[in-house]
Design a protein around this motif. Structure first.
Motif, PDB file in Angstrom:
ATOM      1  N   ALA A  35       4.070   6.414 -13.233  1.00 39.06           N
ATOM      2  CA  ALA A  35       2.887   5.560 -13.099  1.00 39.06           C
ATOM      3  C   ALA A  35       3.290   4.187 -12.592  1.00 39.06           C
ATOM      4  O   ALA A  35       2.661   3.618 -11.687  1.00 39.06           O
ATOM      5  N   GLU A  36       4.375   3.648 -13.134  1.00 36.37           N
ATOM      6  CA  GLU A  36       4.803   2.308 -12.744  1.00 36.37           C
ATOM      7  C   GLU A  36       5.196   2.300 -11.263  1.00 36.37           C
ATOM      8  O   GLU A  36       4.839   1.405 -10.509  1.00 36.37           O
ATOM      9  N   GLN A  37       5.981   3.324 -10.886  1.00 36.00           N
ATOM     10  CA  GLN A  37       6.476   3.350  -9.499  1.00 36.00           C
ATOM     11  C   GLN A  37       5.327   3.366  -8.499  1.00 36.00           C
ATOM     12  O   GLN A  37       5.271   2.555  -7.586  1.00 36.00           O
ATOM     13  N   ILE A  38       4.375   4.272  -8.691  1.00 44.52           N
ATOM     14  CA  ILE A  38       3.329   4.416  -7.684  1.00 44.52           C
ATOM     15  C   ILE A  38       2.366   3.232  -7.745  1.00 44.52           C
ATOM     16  O   ILE A  38       1.869   2.775  -6.695  1.00 44.52           O
ATOM     17  N   ASP A  39       2.159   2.688  -8.917  1.00 45.11           N
ATOM     18  CA  ASP A  39       1.279   1.516  -9.029  1.00 45.11           C
ATOM     19  C   ASP A  39       1.911   0.306  -8.354  1.00 45.11           C
ATOM     20  O   ASP A  39       1.262  -0.404  -7.577  1.00 45.11           O
ATOM     21  N   GLU A  40       3.185   0.087  -8.616  1.00 46.74           N
ATOM     22  CA  GLU A  40       3.858  -1.076  -8.042  1.00 46.74           C
ATOM     23  C   GLU A  40       3.852  -1.003  -6.509  1.00 46.74           C
ATOM     24  O   GLU A  40       3.469  -1.947  -5.825  1.00 46.74           O
ATOM     25  N   ILE A  41       4.266   0.155  -6.002  1.00 50.62           N
ATOM     26  CA  ILE A  41       4.366   0.284  -4.548  1.00 50.62           C
ATOM     27  C   ILE A  41       2.982   0.209  -3.900  1.00 50.62           C
ATOM     28  O   ILE A  41       2.814  -0.394  -2.822  1.00 50.62           O
ATOM     29  N   ALA A  42       1.970   0.779  -4.557  1.00 47.43           N
ATOM     30  CA  ALA A  42       0.610   0.743  -3.994  1.00 47.43           C
ATOM     31  C   ALA A  42       0.135  -0.703  -3.871  1.00 47.43           C
ATOM     32  O   ALA A  42      -0.449  -1.098  -2.845  1.00 47.43           O
ATOM     33  N   GLY A  43       0.386  -1.491  -4.904  1.00 41.52           N
ATOM     34  CA  GLY A  43      -0.032  -2.893  -4.866  1.00 41.52           C
ATOM     35  C   GLY A  43       0.624  -3.635  -3.716  1.00 41.52           C
ATOM     36  O   GLY A  43      -0.023  -4.382  -2.966  1.00 41.52           O
ATOM     37  N   ILE A  44       1.906  -3.421  -3.557  1.00 42.31           N
ATOM     38  CA  ILE A  44       2.642  -4.098  -2.481  1.00 42.31           C
ATOM     39  C   ILE A  44       2.122  -3.663  -1.117  1.00 42.31           C
ATOM     40  O   ILE A  44       1.855  -4.479  -0.232  1.00 42.31           O
TER      41      ILE A  44
END
Lengths: 338, 338, 338, 338
Positions: free
Chosen positions: B107-116
């Motif tokens: 969840a963290e990985q995809i959320d972080e990258i999506a935001g960027i």
């Protein structure tokens, strides 16, 4: 495994790689060179997923020294695997000929051709019921009805039968009616289908993909064997190249390569491998001479009106010649026809 | 269509061919030549299955003059197809960038990258939940859990999402959670999957197979459109050649070819098309300059620890550069970024 | 360099390899592993001929870690090589366009086209006088007469000229009349011709062979530079693949690869790279966007009556469009047109 | 020949094409169709240069129905060409084995190996004196000294000799000292060298280029025969593909294709065709079974210290096995060893 560091990599980066290697339970052997450092890795008893290391800063590339396939490798299992289909043996020194029409078209067609082929020396009857066709407008096969006709013809004439499955649904049907399940070239990396094939309880005939390396072919077989099905027969059926005088380029060096590195039997399909009737006999002879454990040949009593792949189907008379020549060459190279 | 008779074919054989052509409702134009007879065929309004004629005695070969794809052809539908995914447009002059990690990992990985990525200018979020992997021992994706994470990240950051389906079961799941369904290169000729895709009600991203001709790519799209789904986006992702400096050879001439012969949009995937991080920006620029309707780019916040395809993933800073350069070139060639 | 021993190799065989390595003045780092021994080699300051070691008993294979080219490598010479042809610069950030007909046909033809091209922004005039043709019955070029016409047209319109040499005799002539000597794709590994080119005193335009790896291309350049001629311009002109929608597949990833590993300039030839007029402009734009240092384009005032390669020649009006688009993209990617 | 007009072509454009065809002394057969017009051409007794027509406005493409090679074609010359080299016959049913080291290294080396090979059943001695090498730093052959050693070894042991020429100068030397002149794969389209070969008065062994189509191979032979030299032996030596388990992919379907379309003999080179010692015997057997008229095999008494291509050279004991197996298969397929 060998890790090659970038020529600009720092000593700290090389150290970090060595630590990561150690953390993976392996041994690192750093070798500082004039231009760059390389790090040899030992201690891996099975395949290592190197992607983590490939991405570390300063790593130029990772070179794999050992093959990624295990269960299908000669190193794991020295003896030839012998697949026995209702008494017809493939592998070891046993040689079998699979033959039949590209597609099953009617009860009469498959019965007539089965009778002829049995008399002429074929061991296994082939015929497509689910046809993967480039065009949605082409004949796609008779489906389950075709399977019933194939099963009946095989029983009547005393031959095991083989046909292609193209998804989970058709796999279940093919398993019910036939003796060998074919996974076609277009599905060689349909990993979902490979896993189902590994649990289906029937021998699998796995065709090489049109642009598959042999490592990829063996990895596809590994998927099947890894699910518990050790009865896999590989098939060289030609690869795609720039050459335009045949439909595919039959890569016969695949045969000795597979036999050296893998314990599974490998057969050749010169019908698809060339796509042209007049090339089928010479390339069949060549396949046997190269050491193939069997052949898969398209034959049609009336190729003029075949619903698919007619131009590469032999006439029955030609198939009879093929069996004669192939038998003579099999004797020379020490293969025993069923 | 042109039928070329063998140089030894008899007049009776040529006659028989003409009769068969007439029986098919077409017109035959025999042209007796110095060495052989050719027979021109006119009157076919749609694709003709020539296999019956190819197999008639005396026929040397059949040359197709018109393309076998119909519904996807420019001749059938002159206007560009514009695929609209929740307001993001692809096709016509509209250009979209899909970006994200190879695989969804947490969840963290995809959320972080999506935001960027959203901030940097990506329009659509990608991420694999079902990964077709050469080895059964490699990470195969998070499955349905991954789909949920992808959907959540897309919603939170305001981007439609795309991910790959590999069989009927995963297709049903992908349809439930995402906005675009990807059919990968290995499944381009998984005709069973193509048919399901044609009935799934979501736009399809169809990748070119590793050794597929463009005619085969368009025929694969024809399978989908023929089932009633006209929202197909094609994707050039590199083909397999002898060249060994990249993982694949990105064939950018596919873009103008498709745009001339087909009304569907076509994007490029320089990440898989080269397999190497340092080639992704130049080949992305080249793809846009060649006229691509979009890009699909792998980006990872920590490619060093990515679970798959790390070596070809851009760092976020590189993606920002890519968007800048691509935008400038898109302006030059008359494309409008979403 | 890494030497991988066979899994059955004896300790004595590994010892013998280490001794041979030491005898070559290098350092051996043996790494005994679970399944096999590997031996790392360091200390090689230039290319090592490994064939002697490859053949020692027990050696499974030798893996080269460093590139075999030296003089043309970035490691040897970090700065970009800038080739200056009578004031027209190629390399560094300098971008040049070579254009002209496939073959020189008459004084009027080459003069007319040269005048047009100069006005439209071409920097260097091309035209073939010695044509390598697949068929002995095709037009083979005007020979020395053609060279004189090319030289005259170049002088009159103020452009350096380039043409192909196909053997030692024609090389001597080409050197006399022109400013750049082209070595064509079919002669990329004509090592005899490469050596002569290395001693001829004029800049060389070296085209990639139809199935040459980039390592082979750089080794061919190494032959020329090794004879003392450092003015070599490389050219990507498409490679041969299974794809049939273009004559060749233009491999634009060659451009960033060469620029990273080699200091020589590299241009692209989308005319031969695609073989089709309607693909030349998009692929020219793509080449520039990928970072090419120049373009080579076929243009013909009357392609309808051209004596060779007409279908890929642009009309003058198309060339004018090409220059406009290419200039705009060159600005974006930081190239400076001459 | 068939001319396909664009679907937007006007009637006037089709008329213009018909007029041009008539002006060329041929007959045009216009066939107006639903979507486009096609124009069949008859009356051409030899190859037609279609480039003029390909470039006419409205022409979509030109399809060649007949082959462009004439002198080497079966249609021109029905009987098999039999090349007789000092009593050793190749072609018809006659089968010959050429064997020897990759490179001539010393008087002792070539004499020793020649004596062994003659006793084991080789018919023709091979050995390189001018070696085309990828790297300028690799051993390039002994040159004229090597030719003298080869000639002496051939005379002493009663075998004709064959070696490669790489340009005009070396061709003149090779003609002086040897019995067959080899044109290597890298020079298959060195048209200047082909023309010299056609006037040199010695039989030519012409190897297929690494990515040459068979039409191109036959056109290269046409260059030689067109200069008056009818003694050409073709050689399949593997082509370049994506496959990485062998150095090249031996394309054995070339053998039946050539034998059907051309009257020249064709042999196979499994040493270069695979690049690996352990594949040479199975692929040699396969070549004979496919109908080859001969073999070219690399053998070295001490491959461990060979100066080039050691990994693919057989040991003498292996060559003896090869001759036995090949002889048995030759008998089966009706070939007569010299």
């Amino acid at each position: 495994m060998l890790i090659v560091m970038d020529s600009h990599a720092s000593a700290a980066q090389a150290d970090a790689v060595c630590k990561e290697v150690t953390a993976m339970g392996l041994t690192a052997h750093p070798m500082p060179g004039a231009q760059r450092t390389a790090i040899g890795i030992t201690g891996n008893k099975r395949a290592v997923d190197a992607s983590r290391i490939e991405q570390m800063p300063g790593v130029a590339r990772v070179i794999h020294v050992t093959a990624p396939y295990k269960l299908v490798s000669r190193e794991f299992h020295e003896e030839d695997t012998l697949v026995n289909i209702n008494g017809v043996k493939i592998g070891g020194n046993n040689f079998a000929i699979m033959a039949g029409p590209c597609a099953i078209e009617s009860a009469e067609q498959i019965d007539e051709i089965a009778g002829i082929l049995k008399k002429q020396g074929a061991h296994i009857l082939r015929g497509g019921a689910f046809k993967p066709r480039t065009s949605p407008y082409s004949f796609q096969g008779l489906g389950e009805d075709g399977l019933k006709l194939l099963q009946a013809a095989g029983k009547k004439h005393g031959m095991p039968v083989v046909t292609e499955a193209i998804d989970k649904e058709t796999l279940d049907l093919v398993v019910r009616y036939t003796d060998i399940v074919q996974i076609g070239a277009r599905n060689m990396q349909n990993f979902s289908l490979l896993r189902h094939a590994g649990r289906c309880g029937k021998p699998i005939l796995l065709k090489r993909g049109m642009s598959a390396t042999l490592e990829e072919l063996l990895m596809a077989a590994e998927y099947i064997v890894n699910e518990g099905n050790a009865d896999v027969i590989l098939c060289e059926r030609g690869v795609r190249t720039f050459a335009d005088h045949t439909r595919n380029t039959l890569d016969l060096s695949a045969i000795p390569f597979v036999q050296r590195n893998c314990h599974l039997p490998i057969i050749a399909d010169p019908s698809h491998g060339t796509g042209r009737r007049d090339k089928v006999i010479p390339l069949s002879c060549a396949s046997v001479a190269a050491g193939a454990d069997g052949l898969m040949i398209e034959v049609h009593t009336h190729p003029d009106s075949a619903l698919s792949d007619g131009p590469q189907s032999l006439f029955p008379g030609q198939f009879e010649d093929l069996v004669k020549q192939v038998t003579a060459i099999a004797n020379v190279v020490g293969r025993k026809l069923n």
